[in-house]
Design a protein around this motif. Structure first.
Motif, PDB file in Angstrom:
ATOM      1  N   SER A 276      -5.031  18.438  -5.070  1.00  0.00           N
ATOM      2  CA  SER A 276      -3.866  17.624  -5.103  1.00  0.00           C
ATOM      3  C   SER A 276      -3.387  16.750  -3.667  1.00  0.00           C
ATOM      4  CB  SER A 276      -2.710  18.263  -5.550  1.00  0.00           C
ATOM      5  OG  SER A 276      -2.755  18.825  -6.972  1.00  0.00           O
TER       6      SER A 276
ATOM      7  N   HIS B 167       4.205  15.239 -12.278  1.00  0.00           N
ATOM      8  CA  HIS B 167       3.774  14.287 -11.649  1.00  0.00           C
ATOM      9  C   HIS B 167       4.661  12.974 -12.448  1.00  0.00           C
ATOM     10  CE1 HIS B 167       0.049  16.093 -11.088  1.00  0.00           C
ATOM     11  NE2 HIS B 167      -0.017  16.671 -12.085  1.00  0.00           N
TER      12      HIS B 167
ATOM     13  N   GLU C 124       5.863  15.581  -7.864  1.00  0.00           N
ATOM     14  CA  GLU C 124       4.818  14.679  -6.965  1.00  0.00           C
ATOM     15  C   GLU C 124       4.854  13.242  -7.868  1.00  0.00           C
ATOM     16  OE1 GLU C 124       0.433  13.302  -7.155  1.00  0.00           O
ATOM     17  OE2 GLU C 124       1.935  13.526  -8.808  1.00  0.00           O
TER      18      GLU C 124
ATOM     19  N   ARG D  25       3.334   9.072  -7.100  1.00  0.00           N
ATOM     20  CA  ARG D  25       2.202   8.346  -6.312  1.00  0.00           C
ATOM     21  C   ARG D  25       2.847   6.784  -6.264  1.00  0.00           C
ATOM     22  NH1 ARG D  25      -2.658  11.001  -8.836  1.00  0.00           N
ATOM     23  NH2 ARG D  25      -2.838  12.716  -7.501  1.00  0.00           N
TER      24      ARG D  25
ATOM     25  N   LYS E 130      -2.113   9.422   1.760  1.00  0.00           N
ATOM     26  CA  LYS E 130      -2.418   8.150   1.877  1.00  0.00           C
ATOM     27  C   LYS E 130      -3.661   7.525   1.997  1.00  0.00           C
ATOM     28  CE  LYS E 130      -0.523   3.876   4.216  1.00  0.00           C
ATOM     29  NZ  LYS E 130       0.268   3.310   5.255  1.00  0.00           N
TER      30      LYS E 130
ATOM     31  N   GLN F 186      -2.592   3.527  -2.266  1.00  0.00           N
ATOM     32  CA  GLN F 186      -1.385   4.693  -2.735  1.00  0.00           C
ATOM     33  C   GLN F 186      -1.125   5.579  -1.808  1.00  0.00           C
ATOM     34  OE1 GLN F 186      -2.725   5.938  -6.456  1.00  0.00           O
ATOM     35  NE2 GLN F 186      -1.325   4.612  -7.570  1.00  0.00           N
TER      36      GLN F 186
ATOM     37  N   THR G 149       0.972   9.376  -1.883  1.00  0.00           N
ATOM     38  CA  THR G 149       1.225  10.408  -2.683  1.00  0.00           C
ATOM     39  C   THR G 149       2.428  11.146  -2.077  1.00  0.00           C
ATOM     40  OG1 THR G 149      -0.681  10.746  -3.781  1.00  0.00           O
ATOM     41  CG2 THR G 149       0.818  12.623  -3.898  1.00  0.00           C
ATOM     42  N   TYR G 150       3.364  11.351  -2.981  1.00  0.00           N
ATOM     43  CA  TYR G 150       4.840  11.951  -2.119  1.00  0.00           C
ATOM     44  C   TYR G 150       5.005  13.325  -2.984  1.00  0.00           C
ATOM     45  CZ  TYR G 150       6.140   7.670   0.126  1.00  0.00           C
ATOM     46  OH  TYR G 150       6.129   6.557   1.156  1.00  0.00           O
TER      47      TYR G 150
END
Length: 195
Positions: A87, A103, A154, A156, A178, A182, A184-185
């Motif tokens: 992930s 997600h 999570e 994106r 990154k 995109q 991802t946070y």
């Protein structure tokens, strides 16, 4: 502001389909992630009765926004380690054995953006999910309880979607991965101390 927030079951499948079909520019940075569902009808039928499932925002009789999340549990040391690495969240806690990743996905119709709807909808969904987790109400698909140590939120978003990036930072998410398209946070909610 004449907006109301409901769970997906408030509307019919036809209303849900009409909302998806009404999205235009929004599809440049968002699409419905069906996960294991074969089509939008199966997605709707599977999730419409969830007590804390997909949320919608309505103005009058029109659906103007949607927020939802998919759940991925990891239940032992090996799957936890593999899952966290895959992930991109390898900055997390090597001693976590049992957890759930949520997600998130969300979309607000263009003409209703910049009114705080995404902030209210996404933060409400996150809060409800954390309450489920905190009170040990998170369960497997068969209804059996999950005894988990950590809940990983999570999301994106496309690099070009500055509004979404700002929203996630505002809600306490941190950028973790990154690529060219995109970011991802993630943010963590835990029942045990994090090292």
């Amino acid at each position: 502001q004449d907006y109301d927030f409901y769970m997906l079951g408030k509307i019919s499948y036809e209303e849900f389909k009409n909302f998806l079909n009404s999205l235009d520019e929004e599809k440049n940075t968002w699409n419905l992630d069906l996960q294991a569902c074969k089509n939008t009808k199966e997605f709707y039928n599977t999730l419409k009765d969830y007590k804390i499932g997909p949320m919608i925002t309505m103005k009058d009789d029109e659906v103007v926004a949607m927020y939802y999340c998919h759940t991925t549990p990891f239940m032992d040391k090996q799957s936890s380690s593999e899952f966290i690495t895959v992930s991109g969240i390898d900055l997390l806690i090597p001693h976590i054995n049992k957890g759930v990743m949520l997600h998130y996905s969300y979309v607000v119709k263009k003409e209703h953006q910049r009114k705080g709807l995404a902030t209210i909808g996404l933060s409400s969904l996150i809060k409800m999910k954390e309450e489920q987790f905190y009170t040990n109400l998170v369960t497997m698909s068969d209804g059996s309880p999950i005894d988990i140590e950590v809940l990983i939120h999570e999301a994106r978003t496309d690099n070009i979607n500055l509004g979404s990036r700002f929203l996630l930072k505002k809600l306490g998410f941190l950028p973790i991965v990154k690529n060219e398209k995109q970011i991802t946070y993630a943010k963590v909610f835990a029942n045990i101390p994090l090292k």
